[in-house]
Design an enzyme around this catalytic site. Structure first.
Site, PDB file in Angstrom:
ATOM      1  N   ARG A   1      39.245  38.348  39.718  1.00  0.00           N
ATOM      2  CA  ARG A   1      40.432  37.694  40.265  1.00  0.00           C
ATOM      3  C   ARG A   1      40.070  36.680  41.353  1.00  0.00           C
ATOM      4  NH1 ARG A   1      40.037  42.787  42.089  1.00  0.00           N
ATOM      5  NH2 ARG A   1      39.643  43.031  44.329  1.00  0.00           N
ATOM      6  N   ASN A   2      38.875  36.821  41.934  1.00  0.00           N
ATOM      7  CA  ASN A   2      38.441  35.934  43.009  1.00  0.00           C
ATOM      8  C   ASN A   2      37.374  34.945  42.562  1.00  0.00           C
ATOM      9  OD1 ASN A   2      40.191  37.051  44.873  1.00  0.00           O
ATOM     10  ND2 ASN A   2      38.732  38.638  45.476  1.00  0.00           N
TER      11      ASN A   2
ATOM     12  N   ASP B   1      34.359  40.983  48.455  1.00  0.00           N
ATOM     13  CA  ASP B   1      35.543  41.042  47.593  1.00  0.00           C
ATOM     14  C   ASP B   1      35.257  40.333  46.271  1.00  0.00           C
ATOM     15  OD1 ASP B   1      38.075  41.665  46.776  1.00  0.00           O
ATOM     16  OD2 ASP B   1      39.114  40.255  48.091  1.00  0.00           O
TER      17      ASP B   1
ATOM     18  N   ASP C   1      37.876  32.911  47.505  1.00  0.00           N
ATOM     19  CA  ASP C   1      38.506  33.920  48.363  1.00  0.00           C
ATOM     20  C   ASP C   1      37.495  34.577  49.293  1.00  0.00           C
ATOM     21  OD1 ASP C   1      40.187  35.764  49.573  1.00  0.00           O
ATOM     22  OD2 ASP C   1      41.411  35.957  47.782  1.00  0.00           O
TER      23      ASP C   1
END
Length: 479
Positions: A317-318, A313, A331
């Site tokens: 955003r992570n 992932d 994350d």
């Protein structure tokens, strides 16, 4: 022969809180009793080396080895290029202000960063076979102090001499905890939620305080307790406990008793990278600073690669960003340790536009599928937060990729950097670079004033075929 006892000197004042922590002043001396963790147990000693019997916990990053380069005001230890630039451009520093930092780049151990009027120049500090330091082969020095003394009287480049050391920020003791690394479980009463930072399908993230042995600001992920989330919590915490790297989010504690579960991690002040890139500060970052951000992500992912871990992932955003633009991959809810070459999952809960074609089509996740995701993340960074494939719905993306189409280069993105993206997006996973190879490539994109490390020869990938029909329209919209 008697054993030489190493002593340490305080580089800043520190005011302890609680009975276990020892307060001290700059210049105080200590002998380490236990230096195995990031908070040390020390004994205070006098100027002549006598023990005082006074012991306690101190943050190790406030101390320097007595008589070593760590004691020097211009030595900043582990510091990225971007951190060095941000520090040197702060108020209080002027033309000629400088620092030396440790480099993990291949070919040299230290770097000298010097402020000009409106920019910062970086110099590789090389070391000869005889152990002498130099910027240029014409001047060799037995130690770094002699090198600094020389360039305070002679220009390091035309019109630029070293003046005063960079103003040093006091370190943040709250980044560290004296708790042993195996004591993860903490009582819920030690934590206070202050404000919500974000939420996802399974969890919410809050800023809060940990009021155990220290009162420190932390990030607290809360996961509602049920059978599915219990497994998510178990896997994520088990994974985080195995990680320890400068560019990966650090786990502080967990709370698995009661509802919801808590995963307590360090708090990074600037939030997630995607919002940062789209914000005012991110929009003003230089290309060099953007590449440094990407390089930090590669360093964290290279560490995961050595541990046979896949993230699954990886996206802006992570990635979290903190003071001096230090970046940390975060994350790990989908992360897995792989014993074989790949991990197979039939779950459709995947970040579609960041996921490699073989993972979308067959559920095959490998280190090389993380490399594909990094290519998309690099596009996010260089475009300062643009959505990938904005005009293409998820249902059409796989076919778009299978016929050879790729995202076009972000505006003002160099050919070299775009070629890295294209290599990450090779259809054959085996033709994608490893994170170890990406680390080499990203390291050598940086422009140092004195370059003695040969560039790695690369072959630019063939450009993708020109789109036709519907895809041509979609890509025109994309542009």
């Amino acid at each position: 022969m008697s054993k030489v006892v190493q002593r340490y000197i305080a580089l800043w004042d520190f005011e302890g809180c609680g009975e276990q922590e020892l307060s001290f002043k700059t210049g105080d001396r200590f002998q380490a009793v236990d230096s195995s963790k990031e908070w040390w147990i020390v004994e205070r000693i006098t100027a002549i080396g006598s023990r005082t019997g006074e012991k306690g916990y101190v943050p190790a990053n406030y101390l320097g080895e007595e008589g070593s380069v760590q004691e020097q005001p211009w030595f900043f230890g582990d510091l990225s290029r971007t951190e060095a630039v941000n520090l040197l451009m702060k108020k209080g520093n002027t033309t000629g202000s400088f620092l030396i930092r440790v480099s993990d780049k291949q070919g040299f151990v230290y770097a000298l960063s010097v402020r000009m009027s409106d920019a910062v120049k970086h110099f590789k500090i090389m070391r000869s076979d005889q152990g002498e330091y130099h910027l240029f082969h014409t001047h060799l020095f037995p130690d770094l102090t002699k090198l600094i003394d020389h360039y305070k009287t002679k220009p390091v480049m035309k019109g630029l001499m070293l003046s005063e050391p960079c103003v040093k920020d006091e370190p943040v003791a709250a980044d560290f905890s004296p708790l042993p690394l195996d004591e993860w479980e903490r009582p819920r009463e030690e934590f206070t939620l202050v404000k919500k930072l974000g939420s996802g399908n399974f969890a919410q993230v809050h800023e809060g305080y940990w009021q155990g042995g220290l009162k420190m600001r932390v990030a607290i992920k809360t996961i509602k307790q049920d059978d599915t989330n219990r497994e998510i919590f178990r896997k994520e915490t088990a994974f985080l406990k195995t990680l320890r790297h400068r560019n990966l989010l650090a786990l502080y504690a967990v709370c698995s008793i009661g509802d919801p579960y808590y995963i307590v991690t360090e708090l990074l002040s600037k939030g997630d990278l995607l919002k940062f890139l789209r914000g005012e500060e991110g929009q003003k970052l230089s290309v060099d600073s953007l590449l440094d951000v990407a390089g930090q992500v590669v360093d964290g992912m290279h560490y995961l690669e050595t541990k046979h871990c896949i993230h699954r992932d990886l996206a802006a955003r992570n990635v979290l960003i903190g003071r001096n633009n230090i970046c940390k991959v975060a994350d790990f809810g989908l992360a897995r340790i792989i014993n074989d070459d790949c991990y197979v999952s039939n779950s459709r809960e995947v970040p579609y536009k960041w996921t490699a074609p073989e993972a979308l089509e067959f559920g095959r996740f490998t280190i090389k599928s993380d490399v594909w995701s990094f290519g998309v993340l690099l596009h996010e960074i260089m475009s300062r937060g643009m959505n990938p494939y904005p005009a293409i719905p998820n249902s059409e993306l796989l076919q778009y990729l299978k016929v050879g189409h790729r995202m076009s280069a972000p505006r003002k993105c160099s050919e070299k950097v775009y070629n890295i993206m294209l290599e990450c997006w090779s259809e054959d996973p085996q033709k994608r670079p490893t994170f170890n190879e990406l680390k080499f490539t990203m390291d050598n994109l940086s422009n140092y004033e004195c370059s003695e490390v040969p560039s790695k020869p690369t072959t630019a990938p063939k450009p993708p075929p020109k789109p036709r029909g519907l895809f041509a329209k979609l890509q025109t919209i994309n542009k």
